[in-house]
Design a protein around this motif. Structure first.
Motif, PDB file in Angstrom:
ATOM      1  N   TYR A   1       0.809  -1.208   0.000  1.00 28.42           N
ATOM      2  CA  TYR A   1       0.000   0.000   0.000  1.00 28.42           C
ATOM      3  C   TYR A   1       0.847   1.265   0.000  1.00 28.42           C
ATOM      4  O   TYR A   1       0.314   2.366   0.136  1.00 28.42           O
ATOM      5  N   ASP A   2       2.126   1.124  -0.165  1.00 22.40           N
ATOM      6  CA  ASP A   2       3.028   2.232   0.107  1.00 22.40           C
ATOM      7  C   ASP A   2       4.235   2.139  -0.817  1.00 22.40           C
ATOM      8  O   ASP A   2       4.755   1.038  -1.051  1.00 22.40           O
ATOM      9  N   LYS A   3       4.687   3.280  -1.357  1.00 23.35           N
ATOM     10  CA  LYS A   3       5.866   3.276  -2.231  1.00 23.35           C
ATOM     11  C   LYS A   3       6.702   4.523  -1.953  1.00 23.35           C
ATOM     12  O   LYS A   3       6.799   5.417  -2.777  1.00 23.35           O
ATOM     13  N   ILE A   4       7.302   4.559  -0.782  1.00 28.00           N
ATOM     14  CA  ILE A   4       8.107   5.736  -0.470  1.00 28.00           C
ATOM     15  C   ILE A   4       9.344   5.807  -1.360  1.00 28.00           C
ATOM     16  O   ILE A   4       9.925   6.872  -1.552  1.00 28.00           O
ATOM     17  N   GLU A   5       9.713   4.688  -1.956  1.00 28.72           N
ATOM     18  CA  GLU A   5      10.847   4.702  -2.894  1.00 28.72           C
ATOM     19  C   GLU A   5      10.569   5.612  -4.087  1.00 28.72           C
ATOM     20  O   GLU A   5      11.511   6.148  -4.696  1.00 28.72           O
ATOM     21  N   ASP A   6       9.281   5.818  -4.423  1.00 30.21           N
ATOM     22  CA  ASP A   6       8.950   6.736  -5.508  1.00 30.21           C
ATOM     23  C   ASP A   6       9.356   8.165  -5.146  1.00 30.21           C
ATOM     24  O   ASP A   6       9.858   8.921  -5.990  1.00 30.21           O
ATOM     25  N   ILE A   7       9.118   8.551  -3.885  1.00 31.56           N
ATOM     26  CA  ILE A   7       9.505   9.895  -3.448  1.00 31.56           C
ATOM     27  C   ILE A   7      11.017  10.031  -3.443  1.00 31.56           C
ATOM     28  O   ILE A   7      11.569  11.049  -3.877  1.00 31.56           O
ATOM     29  N   ILE A   8      11.709   8.994  -2.975  1.00 30.57           N
ATOM     30  CA  ILE A   8      13.177   9.009  -2.962  1.00 30.57           C
ATOM     31  C   ILE A   8      13.710   9.222  -4.374  1.00 30.57           C
ATOM     32  O   ILE A   8      14.580  10.081  -4.616  1.00 30.57           O
ATOM     33  N   THR A  11       4.852   6.950  10.824  1.00 32.89           N
ATOM     34  CA  THR A  11       3.690   7.730  10.405  1.00 32.89           C
ATOM     35  C   THR A  11       2.505   6.804  10.212  1.00 32.89           C
ATOM     36  O   THR A  11       2.644   5.703   9.667  1.00 32.89           O
ATOM     37  N   SER A  12       1.330   7.251  10.654  1.00 35.42           N
ATOM     38  CA  SER A  12       0.110   6.484  10.415  1.00 35.42           C
ATOM     39  C   SER A  12      -0.362   6.657   8.977  1.00 35.42           C
ATOM     40  O   SER A  12      -1.173   5.869   8.487  1.00 35.42           O
ATOM     41  N   PHE A  13       0.138   7.686   8.292  1.00 34.52           N
ATOM     42  CA  PHE A  13      -0.167   7.900   6.873  1.00 34.52           C
ATOM     43  C   PHE A  13       1.031   7.469   6.044  1.00 34.52           C
ATOM     44  O   PHE A  13       2.122   7.249   6.565  1.00 34.52           O
ATOM     45  N   HIS A  14       0.826   7.385   4.734  1.00 35.81           N
ATOM     46  CA  HIS A  14       1.899   6.875   3.892  1.00 35.81           C
ATOM     47  C   HIS A  14       1.746   7.394   2.479  1.00 35.81           C
ATOM     48  O   HIS A  14       0.860   8.196   2.170  1.00 35.81           O
ATOM     49  N   ASN A  15       2.655   6.946   1.611  1.00 37.19           N
ATOM     50  CA  ASN A  15       2.597   7.299   0.194  1.00 37.19           C
ATOM     51  C   ASN A  15       1.899   6.157  -0.530  1.00 37.19           C
ATOM     52  O   ASN A  15       2.478   5.109  -0.757  1.00 37.19           O
ATOM     53  N   ALA A  44       0.655  14.927   2.177  1.00 38.53           N
ATOM     54  CA  ALA A  44       1.542  14.227   3.096  1.00 38.53           C
ATOM     55  C   ALA A  44       2.857  13.868   2.417  1.00 38.53           C
ATOM     56  O   ALA A  44       3.867  13.653   3.092  1.00 38.53           O
ATOM     57  N   GLY A  45       2.850  13.795   1.083  1.00 40.15           N
ATOM     58  CA  GLY A  45       4.087  13.490   0.370  1.00 40.15           C
ATOM     59  C   GLY A  45       5.174  14.494   0.647  1.00 40.15           C
ATOM     60  O   GLY A  45       6.363  14.154   0.688  1.00 40.15           O
ATOM     61  N   VAL A  46       4.811  15.768   0.853  1.00 37.94           N
ATOM     62  CA  VAL A  46       5.804  16.794   1.177  1.00 37.94           C
ATOM     63  C   VAL A  46       6.409  16.520   2.548  1.00 37.94           C
ATOM     64  O   VAL A  46       7.609  16.701   2.761  1.00 37.94           O
ATOM     65  N   ILE A  47       5.579  16.068   3.479  1.00 34.96           N
ATOM     66  CA  ILE A  47       6.091  15.707   4.804  1.00 34.96           C
ATOM     67  C   ILE A  47       7.041  14.521   4.698  1.00 34.96           C
ATOM     68  O   ILE A  47       8.079  14.477   5.360  1.00 34.96           O
ATOM     69  N   LEU A  48       6.695  13.568   3.843  1.00 38.52           N
ATOM     70  CA  LEU A  48       7.556  12.395   3.693  1.00 38.52           C
ATOM     71  C   LEU A  48       8.885  12.746   3.056  1.00 38.52           C
ATOM     72  O   LEU A  48       9.898  12.078   3.311  1.00 38.52           O
ATOM     73  N   GLN A  49       8.931  13.785   2.219  1.00 32.93           N
ATOM     74  CA  GLN A  49      10.221  14.272   1.734  1.00 32.93           C
ATOM     75  C   GLN A  49      11.092  14.707   2.917  1.00 32.93           C
ATOM     76  O   GLN A  49      12.304  14.416   2.956  1.00 32.93           O
TER      77      GLN A  49
END
Length: 392
Positions: free
Chosen positions: A135-142, A368-372, A381-386
């Motif tokens: 459900y999450d792809k923080i690697e996309d933000i990276i 975080t309870s939220f994600h990408n 929230a994507g800005v916060i994850l950055q």
């Protein structure tokens, strides 16, 4: 005759000055004996130049190791006052151990020099890994920031030799797959504890809190076996329901970096993890629900445990830099990373080795309870994850 010899020695000392090296020569001074300074301006950008980086530390030192310091605004812009002469300008996020840039430049009296965009890009010095989620792809933000991360598996998490080469590990929501990897989790729990206790940092989102406190694919009560963070420090249960949650950024540094302190987070998946309780002496709240003050984003660098082996963690190039805590005017404390060679000089001026807060050897844990979400960022929230990525 002795008096003549002493007078001669005194004259020689006056002629040649003290025994300092050239690098310790004081900066130029004005007539009223103040240090001559100029200014440097620029814009901190991500590695690929696509995103401005707010909240970055920008600093330099004079010959006596006095620090000159500022931060970038939400648009990445900064202006640094610095002593005249040839200077090394440092740009860092977090405590500088994972993302940092050094710039050689010259500062001229009463002039403002503009550093170009190629100079002020924030470089990745950390080695980053992630476990793929459902459900999450923080690697996309990276990757969108121009940085690199290596995919690893739960089997890799069970091998301390494998994960010890990384500085940061991202645990994407839905990556646990407990039923398929159940036999691995005692080793995973022990290895994540070793990783963080020796300076590695991890990020977990939503259901992957179970890596921290135990459970299967998610966590449904506060006393489940497994994990490595004590249940007394954190409890989270999958009782959240879908909908828009108004949120407040409660950390001043994060708010400055973002340029806002309120946002709406769209929890478009049911049964998200709600943080039921946490130890406020252990965790810092960065984002919370506006109406209830319930925490939505936490971090800590207070992790300690008995019996943890002393294991070298991280990328080899980082060993030439050391994290120190410096107190600025106004009793403001900052954690930065500096070349090892200048650490004794900074300590002599009152700096301390290690971060300004937390355990000296502990890395960071962000939750975080939220994600990408795989289909796109949830709200902004994507800005916060950055910020999370760059401040681990």
């Amino acid at each position: 005759m002795k008096k003549f010899n002493l007078l001669l020695i005194f004259i020689v000392l006056l002629s040649f000055g003290s025994c300092r090296s050239d690098s310790e020569t004081p900066a130029e001074v004005t007539i009223d004996n103040t240090i001559k300074t100029g200014k440097l301006s620029g814009k901190v950008m991500s590695q690929n130049g696509s995103k401005p980086i707010g909240g970055a530390s920008v600093f330099t030192f004079d010959e006596k190791y006095k620090i000159y310091y500022t931060t970038s605004d939400a648009d990445g812009n900064f202006t640094l006052e610095a002593p005249v002469g040839d200077r090394t300008i440092h740009i860092q996020t977090g405590d500088g151990s994972n993302f940092r840039t050094e710039i050689s430049t010259s500062v001229k009296h009463n002039e403002t020099a503009n550093l170009n965009a190629n100079q002020t890009k924030l470089n990745q010095v950390a080695k980053i890994a992630y476990v793929k989620g459902s459900y999450d792809k923080i690697e996309d933000i990276i990757q969108n920031l121009g940085y690199t991360a290596t995919e690893i598996t739960n089997a890799d998490l069970a091998n301390i030799t494998t994960i010890a080469q990384y500085d940061i590990i991202f645990l994407n929501c839905g990556s646990r797959n407990y039923s398929l990897n159940q036999s691995l989790y005692p080793a995973i729990d022990a290895n994540l504890a070793t990783f963080v206790a020796n300076g590695g940092s991890i990020y977990a989102s939503d259901w992957d809190v179970s890596y921290l406190v135990g459970g299967t694919d998610s966590t449904n009560n506060c006393m489940l076996p497994g994990g490595f963070v004590p249940d007394s420090k954190l409890c989270s249960t999958n009782t959240g329901s879908s909908g828009i949650v108004p949120a407040t950024v409660s950390n001043a540094g994060l708010s400055t970096a973002l340029g806002f302190n309120t946002l709406n987070i769209d929890f478009d998946l049911g049964s998200w993890q709600k943080i039921v309780n946490y130890d406020p002496a252990y965790w810092e709240v960065l984002v919370k629900e506006t109406s209830s003050n319930n925490a939505l984003m936490l971090r800590t660098n207070h992790f300690t445990a008995t019996g943890i082996p002393n294991t070298p963690i991280g990328n080899a190039p980082n060993t030439t830099f050391t994290t120190v805590c410096i107190t600025l005017p106004g009793n403001i404390q900052i954690s930065i990373s500096v070349p090892q060679a200048i650490v004794p000089y900074l300590v002599a001026l009152g700096a301390t080795v290690g971060p300004c807060s937390g355990s000296t050897n502990s890395g960071y844990i962000y939750y975080t309870s939220f994600h990408n979400h795989a289909s796109g960022n949830i709200g902004n929230a994507g800005v916060i994850l950055q910020y999370v990525i760059l401040n681990l």
